[in-house]
Write a protein that holds these residues in place. Structure first.
Motif, PDB file in Angstrom:
ATOM      1  N   ASN A   1      -1.507   8.446   7.527  1.00 31.05           N
ATOM      2  CA  ASN A   1      -2.913   8.460   7.113  1.00 31.05           C
ATOM      3  C   ASN A   1      -3.072   7.958   5.673  1.00 31.05           C
ATOM      4  O   ASN A   1      -3.996   7.201   5.373  1.00 31.05           O
ATOM      5  CB  ASN A   1      -3.493   9.865   7.255  1.00 31.05           C
TER       6      ASN A   1
ATOM      7  N   ASN B   1     -11.557   3.476  11.392  1.00 35.09           N
ATOM      8  CA  ASN B   1     -11.312   4.918  11.484  1.00 35.09           C
ATOM      9  C   ASN B   1     -10.719   5.313  12.836  1.00 35.09           C
ATOM     10  O   ASN B   1      -9.931   6.253  12.915  1.00 35.09           O
ATOM     11  CB  ASN B   1     -12.594   5.707  11.227  1.00 35.09           C
TER      12      ASN B   1
ATOM     13  N   GLY C   1      -5.106   4.690   5.029  1.00 29.39           N
ATOM     14  CA  GLY C   1      -6.342   4.970   4.281  1.00 29.39           C
ATOM     15  C   GLY C   1      -6.437   4.115   3.025  1.00 29.39           C
ATOM     16  O   GLY C   1      -7.515   3.589   2.691  1.00 29.39           O
ATOM     17  N   SER C   2      -5.318   3.929   2.325  1.00 23.14           N
ATOM     18  CA  SER C   2      -5.349   3.105   1.121  1.00 23.14           C
ATOM     19  C   SER C   2      -5.566   1.623   1.456  1.00 23.14           C
ATOM     20  O   SER C   2      -6.126   0.875   0.662  1.00 23.14           O
ATOM     21  CB  SER C   2      -4.080   3.289   0.297  1.00 23.14           C
TER      22      SER C   2
ATOM     23  N   ASN D   1       0.796  -1.226   0.000  1.00 23.62           N
ATOM     24  CA  ASN D   1       0.000   0.000   0.000  1.00 23.62           C
ATOM     25  C   ASN D   1       0.827   1.274   0.000  1.00 23.62           C
ATOM     26  O   ASN D   1       0.286   2.364   0.044  1.00 23.62           O
ATOM     27  CB  ASN D   1      -0.943  -0.012   1.207  1.00 23.62           C
TER      28      ASN D   1
ATOM     29  N   ILE E   1      -7.574   0.405   3.847  1.00 24.72           N
ATOM     30  CA  ILE E   1      -8.951   0.065   4.182  1.00 24.72           C
ATOM     31  C   ILE E   1      -9.922   0.274   3.026  1.00 24.72           C
ATOM     32  O   ILE E   1     -11.078  -0.092   3.133  1.00 24.72           O
ATOM     33  CB  ILE E   1      -9.443   0.793   5.450  1.00 24.72           C
ATOM     34  N   LYS E   2      -9.441   0.845   1.946  1.00 23.68           N
ATOM     35  CA  LYS E   2     -10.327   1.029   0.786  1.00 23.68           C
ATOM     36  C   LYS E   2     -10.564  -0.261   0.073  1.00 23.68           C
ATOM     37  O   LYS E   2      -9.812  -1.151   0.011  1.00 23.68           O
ATOM     38  CB  LYS E   2      -9.728   2.042  -0.175  1.00 23.68           C
TER      39      LYS E   2
END
Length: 132
Positions: A124, A101, A128-129, A67, A131-132
């Protein structure tokens, strides 16, 4: 229990392990000796984070590498790398499932406290990438 304090203890121990030839228990004990009052439950959670992150380190680093398109894990700043490792452990390997989150927010707060000006954005972005 303060999970944030537990994460701070785990982060500091992991950071020591990255840069010193030291036993995992010695690193944990050294951080605890410098930590103000910490509840038993926070100590237990810090130990869980440290042990779990170390036990799954190869898998965690593979998740991070997958990621992080611009950085190799071993080239990341040590603080950023270890904050991200703890968060990945909590997201992927912890038996207790928490809202992603919340985990990411806690990681970002650690990055603001212990990292550079760019650390929070960096951590972040990677998490963030994931959990997408």
């Amino acid at each position: 229990m303060s999970r944030r304090q537990a994460r701070e203890v785990a982060l500091q121990a992991l950071f020591q392990l990255d840069y010193n030839e030291i036993d995992q228990t010695d690193a944990y004990d050294a951080v605890l000796s410098e930590t103000p009052v910490l509840s038993d439950s926070a100590r237990e959670y810090a130990k869980l984070l440290l042990d779990g992150t170390k036990a799954h380190l190869a898998e965690i680093d593979a998740w991070i590498a997958k990621n992080s398109t611009e950085w190799k894990v071993d080239r990341m700043p040590g603080v950023d790398r270890n904050i991200t490792r703890i968060a990945v452990f909590e997201l992927q390997f912890s038996e207790e499932k928490m809202v992603p989150n919340i985990i990411i927010n806690e990681a970002v707060e650690l990055a603001k406290k212990f990292g550079t000006d760019a650390s929070a954005r960096f951590v972040n972005g990677i998490l963030g990438s994931m959990i997408k």
